[in-house]
Scaffold this motif. Structure first.
Motif, PDB file in Angstrom:
ATOM      1  N   THR A   1       0.803  -1.211   0.000  1.00 20.51           N
ATOM      2  CA  THR A   1       0.000   0.000   0.000  1.00 20.51           C
ATOM      3  C   THR A   1       0.836   1.262   0.000  1.00 20.51           C
ATOM      4  OG1 THR A   1      -0.135  -0.068   2.391  1.00 20.51           O
ATOM      5  CG2 THR A   1      -1.921  -1.107   1.165  1.00 20.51           C
ATOM      6  N   THR A   2       2.044   1.221   0.547  1.00 20.73           N
ATOM      7  CA  THR A   2       2.847   2.432   0.582  1.00 20.73           C
ATOM      8  C   THR A   2       3.140   2.931  -0.822  1.00 20.73           C
ATOM      9  OG1 THR A   2       4.825   1.039   0.738  1.00 20.73           O
ATOM     10  CG2 THR A   2       3.897   1.863   2.783  1.00 20.73           C
ATOM     11  N   THR A   3       3.502   2.024  -1.722  1.00 21.65           N
ATOM     12  CA  THR A   3       3.790   2.414  -3.093  1.00 21.65           C
ATOM     13  C   THR A   3       2.546   2.914  -3.794  1.00 21.65           C
ATOM     14  OG1 THR A   3       5.568   0.783  -3.188  1.00 21.65           O
ATOM     15  CG2 THR A   3       4.745   1.617  -5.268  1.00 21.65           C
ATOM     16  N   SER A   4       1.410   2.211  -3.619  1.00 17.23           N
ATOM     17  CA  SER A   4       0.183   2.597  -4.297  1.00 17.23           C
ATOM     18  C   SER A   4      -0.272   3.978  -3.875  1.00 17.23           C
ATOM     19  CB  SER A   4      -0.930   1.576  -4.017  1.00 17.23           C
ATOM     20  OG  SER A   4      -0.589   0.330  -4.560  1.00 17.23           O
ATOM     21  N   ARG A   5      -0.197   4.267  -2.582  1.00 11.12           N
ATOM     22  CA  ARG A   5      -0.660   5.561  -2.102  1.00 11.12           C
ATOM     23  C   ARG A   5       0.222   6.691  -2.590  1.00 11.12           C
ATOM     24  NH1 ARG A   5      -1.996   3.819   4.089  1.00 11.12           N
ATOM     25  NH2 ARG A   5      -3.821   2.538   3.637  1.00 11.12           N
ATOM     26  N   ALA A   6       1.513   6.428  -2.782  1.00  6.87           N
ATOM     27  CA  ALA A   6       2.409   7.470  -3.263  1.00  6.87           C
ATOM     28  C   ALA A   6       2.135   7.794  -4.721  1.00  6.87           C
ATOM     29  CB  ALA A   6       3.862   7.026  -3.078  1.00  6.87           C
ATOM     30  N   ILE A   7       1.699   6.814  -5.499  1.00  2.00           N
ATOM     31  CA  ILE A   7       1.497   7.005  -6.933  1.00  2.00           C
ATOM     32  C   ILE A   7       0.058   7.354  -7.265  1.00  2.00           C
ATOM     33  CG2 ILE A   7       1.592   5.794  -9.158  1.00  2.00           C
ATOM     34  CD1 ILE A   7       3.966   4.250  -8.133  1.00  2.00           C
ATOM     35  N   CYS A   8      -0.906   6.777  -6.569  1.00  2.00           N
ATOM     36  CA  CYS A   8      -2.331   6.967  -6.861  1.00  2.00           C
ATOM     37  C   CYS A   8      -2.986   7.655  -5.675  1.00  2.00           C
ATOM     38  CB  CYS A   8      -3.009   5.621  -7.141  1.00  2.00           C
ATOM     39  SG  CYS A   8      -2.151   4.608  -8.363  1.00  2.00           S
ATOM     40  N   GLN A   9      -3.325   8.929  -5.827  1.00  2.00           N
ATOM     41  CA  GLN A   9      -3.851   9.698  -4.717  1.00  2.00           C
ATOM     42  C   GLN A   9      -5.268  10.174  -5.010  1.00  2.00           C
ATOM     43  OE1 GLN A   9      -1.176  12.869  -3.689  1.00  2.00           O
ATOM     44  NE2 GLN A   9       0.619  11.542  -3.705  1.00  2.00           N
ATOM     45  N   LEU A  10      -6.150   9.984  -4.052  1.00  2.00           N
ATOM     46  CA  LEU A  10      -7.504  10.503  -4.165  1.00  2.00           C
ATOM     47  C   LEU A  10      -7.464  12.016  -3.953  1.00  2.00           C
ATOM     48  CD1 LEU A  10     -10.694   8.928  -2.657  1.00  2.00           C
ATOM     49  CD2 LEU A  10     -10.308  11.374  -2.446  1.00  2.00           C
ATOM     50  N   VAL A  11      -8.074  12.754  -4.893  1.00  2.00           N
ATOM     51  CA  VAL A  11      -8.030  14.211  -4.846  1.00  2.00           C
ATOM     52  C   VAL A  11      -9.376  14.804  -4.461  1.00  2.00           C
ATOM     53  CG1 VAL A  11      -7.594  16.316  -6.179  1.00  2.00           C
ATOM     54  CG2 VAL A  11      -6.170  14.295  -6.545  1.00  2.00           C
TER      55      VAL A  11
ATOM     56  N   CYS B   1      -6.581  16.255 -11.531  1.00  2.00           N
ATOM     57  CA  CYS B   1      -7.131  14.903 -11.617  1.00  2.00           C
ATOM     58  C   CYS B   1      -6.966  14.383 -13.036  1.00  2.00           C
ATOM     59  CB  CYS B   1      -8.617  14.891 -11.245  1.00  2.00           C
ATOM     60  SG  CYS B   1      -8.983  15.498  -9.595  1.00  2.00           S
ATOM     61  N   ASN B   2      -6.359  13.222 -13.187  1.00  2.00           N
ATOM     62  CA  ASN B   2      -6.235  12.655 -14.535  1.00  2.00           C
ATOM     63  C   ASN B   2      -6.953  11.318 -14.681  1.00  2.00           C
ATOM     64  OD1 ASN B   2      -4.493  11.182 -12.962  1.00  2.00           O
ATOM     65  ND2 ASN B   2      -2.646  11.683 -14.134  1.00  2.00           N
ATOM     66  N   LEU B   3      -7.653  10.866 -13.632  1.00  2.00           N
ATOM     67  CA  LEU B   3      -8.483   9.667 -13.735  1.00  2.00           C
ATOM     68  C   LEU B   3      -9.714   9.853 -12.862  1.00  2.00           C
ATOM     69  CD1 LEU B   3      -8.982   6.744 -14.700  1.00  2.00           C
ATOM     70  CD2 LEU B   3      -7.729   5.963 -12.683  1.00  2.00           C
TER      71      LEU B   3
ATOM     72  N   ILE C   1       1.901   9.240 -13.345  1.00  2.00           N
ATOM     73  CA  ILE C   1       2.174   8.296 -14.433  1.00  2.00           C
ATOM     74  C   ILE C   1       3.667   8.029 -14.607  1.00  2.00           C
ATOM     75  CG2 ILE C   1       1.971   7.933 -16.919  1.00  2.00           C
ATOM     76  CD1 ILE C   1      -0.766   9.194 -16.804  1.00  2.00           C
ATOM     77  N   PRO C   2       4.557   9.035 -14.574  1.00  2.00           N
ATOM     78  CA  PRO C   2       5.989   8.728 -14.686  1.00  2.00           C
ATOM     79  C   PRO C   2       6.466   7.757 -13.605  1.00  2.00           C
ATOM     80  CG  PRO C   2       5.632  11.071 -15.046  1.00  2.00           C
ATOM     81  CD  PRO C   2       4.320  10.493 -14.584  1.00  2.00           C
ATOM     82  N   ALA C   3       6.012   7.985 -12.358  1.00  2.00           N
ATOM     83  CA  ALA C   3       6.422   7.077 -11.273  1.00  2.00           C
ATOM     84  C   ALA C   3       5.799   5.698 -11.475  1.00  2.00           C
ATOM     85  CB  ALA C   3       6.002   7.653  -9.927  1.00  2.00           C
ATOM     86  N   LEU C   4       4.571   5.667 -11.994  1.00  2.00           N
ATOM     87  CA  LEU C   4       3.898   4.404 -12.237  1.00  2.00           C
ATOM     88  C   LEU C   4       4.657   3.570 -13.257  1.00  2.00           C
ATOM     89  CD1 LEU C   4       1.173   2.939 -11.494  1.00  2.00           C
ATOM     90  CD2 LEU C   4       0.291   3.865 -13.624  1.00  2.00           C
ATOM     91  N   LEU C   5       5.067   4.213 -14.342  1.00  2.00           N
ATOM     92  CA  LEU C   5       5.800   3.494 -15.387  1.00  2.00           C
ATOM     93  C   LEU C   5       7.195   3.120 -14.932  1.00  2.00           C
ATOM     94  CD1 LEU C   5       4.660   5.593 -18.494  1.00  2.00           C
ATOM     95  CD2 LEU C   5       3.745   3.416 -17.671  1.00  2.00           C
ATOM     96  N   GLN C   6       7.786   3.941 -14.065  1.00  2.00           N
ATOM     97  CA  GLN C   6       9.114   3.622 -13.543  1.00  2.00           C
ATOM     98  C   GLN C   6       9.051   2.407 -12.631  1.00  2.00           C
ATOM     99  OE1 GLN C   6      10.992   6.834 -11.493  1.00  2.00           O
ATOM    100  NE2 GLN C   6      12.967   5.805 -11.359  1.00  2.00           N
TER     101      GLN C   6
END
Length: 495
Positions: free
Chosen positions: A139-149, A470-472, A488-493
């Motif tokens: 969850t730590t990685t997911s929360r850093a990349i995907c954030q609820l706005v 917001c992009n999603l 997205i850059p961090a997601l692809l990395q």
């Protein structure tokens, strides 16, 4: 009659307890044959109207279930010991993998190499395990990349569809089973316009490519084209929705939905009548979309047909027949006169209108259950999602087999593709939203906890690649839409 002394009675009770305990241990550790015999013995004196063969079959089935739970329990114990050992190793280095002990800023700037290595080791070593220990570990990685706005709350029933305007000002549109469509300010979450022209569930909303016009499809057997005028409010500071307490995985009941009495749409301007009403279907209109240029529109219906209309005259241009069961979705190509329709008959069809004199059709067969949606991507690819828990990527030049298959653990609803980055957003019946690339590699799962994420089935997703905040966007049957910021850059990395 001899009377039993108190000490004898206590000894007998202790003996009975030991006997009961030994039976419990024996039942857990015995062989399959001994366990089945013990279960039958336990039911010997019970009054049952079931035939003995049926009772024996039930006992065997319950025995199999028990063995599965025992195996899972043992695996979880081993996994917990492994995690404790690895945590001790990290603690010795002054680090931790507990997401609650890391601040959001640290997660963004200090995704430590050791934590990444540890996540990857667990992922590869215990890939087959379904334990929640593994899913919460990431969850730590997911929360850093995907954030609820932002959350958009105002509908009084489930939201079937979400869409983003293609013209300025950029607004969010939602279509709901409460018979309305709402337009929202993305930045503030304020409702800007309410459309109330339908008398049935609004199943779909799409924006005109160049004008402030929306197209909605409804259960009242019509599709409406209506104009809107919006003035965006001044953005307010956004509260941090990512400070989450407790475990990442929390189960909800239907009572956990947002309160419908707090209707945020009650004071916004209302549009009551359409510019044009498209009326040719004999059943629910489940989806609609604009063809490139915006001069024609296509609708998909439960009457097993899709219709192509001239927007200016509202006349029916083509009736697209061929599906054997109800249609579930339709989508148009962003740059070419191509339409794809999906159906409960397990197929989706490609309709080609590039030649005005004829229109050809191609049938894609590859799913084993309802095709819930099929959408175009860049080039000659189509992505389809199904109730058979798979998503398939197809090349229009070779329809015989998909070029990639994604297998999931839940039915997939209306998918959407981030065209520029080639990322697929998968909304699921089980409230999850997962992100994959076009080759079928899983990139992330959107956070879901007791304070953020959807509480019921997620119906649709929509990308807005150019928006800075917001992009999603996702929507669900918990009566809310949610705006996410995906790094997205961090997601692809990470991939």
């Amino acid at each position: 009659m001899p009377i039993e002394s108190g000490s004898c009675a206590s000894a007998r009770q202790a003996k009975q307890k030991r006997k009961s305990h030994s039976l419990s241990i024996r039942r857990t550790n015995s062989s399959e044959q001994e366990r089945a015999g013990l279960q039958r013995d336990m039911l010997e004196g019970q009054d049952s109207k079931l035939p003995s063969a049926v009772r024996n079959t039930l006992l065997e089935l319950f025995g199999q279930i028990e063995r599965e739970f025992e195996n899972l329990y043992i695996e979880n114990l081993e996994l917990r010991r492994e995690i404790d050992t690895l945590n001790e190793r990290l603690a010795g280095e002054g680090q931790t993998v507990d997401g609650a002990e890391l601040s959001k800023g640290q997660l963004k700037t200090k995704a430590s190499h050791s934590t990444s290595q540890l996540s990857q080791k667990l992922k590869t070593t215990y890939k087959a395990s379904t334990s929640k220990i593994v899913s919460s570990f990431k969850t730590t990685t997911s929360r850093a990349i995907c954030q609820l706005v932002k959350e958009y709350v105002g509908h009084r029933d489930g939201i079937w569809d979400v869409s983003v305007a293609k013209t300025q000002p950029v607004v969010l549109g939602t279509a709901s089973a409460d018979h309305t469509a709402l337009l929202w300010s993305i930045e503030t979450g304020k409702c800007l316009v309410k459309y109330v022209g339908h008398v049935g569930s609004v199943n779909s909303i799409k924006f005109h490519p160049t004008e402030q016009v929306a197209l909605t499809a409804s259960g009242d057997q019509t599709a409406h084209i209506w104009r809107y005028i919006v003035q965006l409010p001044t953005p307010q500071p956004t509260a941090d929705c990512n400070q989450v307490s407790g475990e990442d995985e929390v189960e909800f009941s239907d009572k956990d939905e947002p309160d419908g009495d707090g209707d945020g749409s009650s004071d916004c301007p209302t549009v009551r009548a359409p510019l044009t009403s498209l009326k040719s279907h004999q059943g629910v209109v489940i989806a609609a979309d604009w063809l490139v240029g915006g001069k024609q529109a296509v609708t998909a219906s439960w009457d097993r047909t899709a219709n192509l209309y001239d927007v200016e005259t509202s006349e029916l241009v083509h009736s697209l027949t061929g599906h054997d069961q109800e249609l579930t979705h339709c989508c148009t190509h962003p740059t070419q006169r191509l339409v794809v329709t999906s159906s409960r008959d397990t197929t989706f069809r490609l309709w080609d209108f590039r030649d005005p004199s004829i229109h050809s059709v191609n049938v894609f067969q590859g799913h084993t259950d309802t095709v819930t949606s099929a959408v175009f991507t860049v080039g000659d690819n189509v992505v389809s999602g199904s109730d058979d828990r798979t998503v398939k990527v197809w090349d229009l030049k070779n329809m015989r087999s998909p070029i990639a298959t994604i297998r999931t653990d839940s039915a997939v609803n209306r998918i959407n593709v981030c065209v520029g980055q080639r990322i697929i957003a998968l909304p699921h019946d089980n409230r999850q939203v997962r992100l994959f690339d076009m080759s079928g590699v899983r990139l992330a799962r959107l956070p879901r906890s007791n304070r953020q994420g959807h509480r019921r089935m997620v119906c649709c997703s929509a990308w807005c690649e150019d928006h800075p905040i917001c992009n999603l966007f996702t929507c669900g049957f918990d009566r809310q839409a949610i705006g996410w910021n995906i790094n997205i850059p961090a997601l692809l990395q990470e991939k």
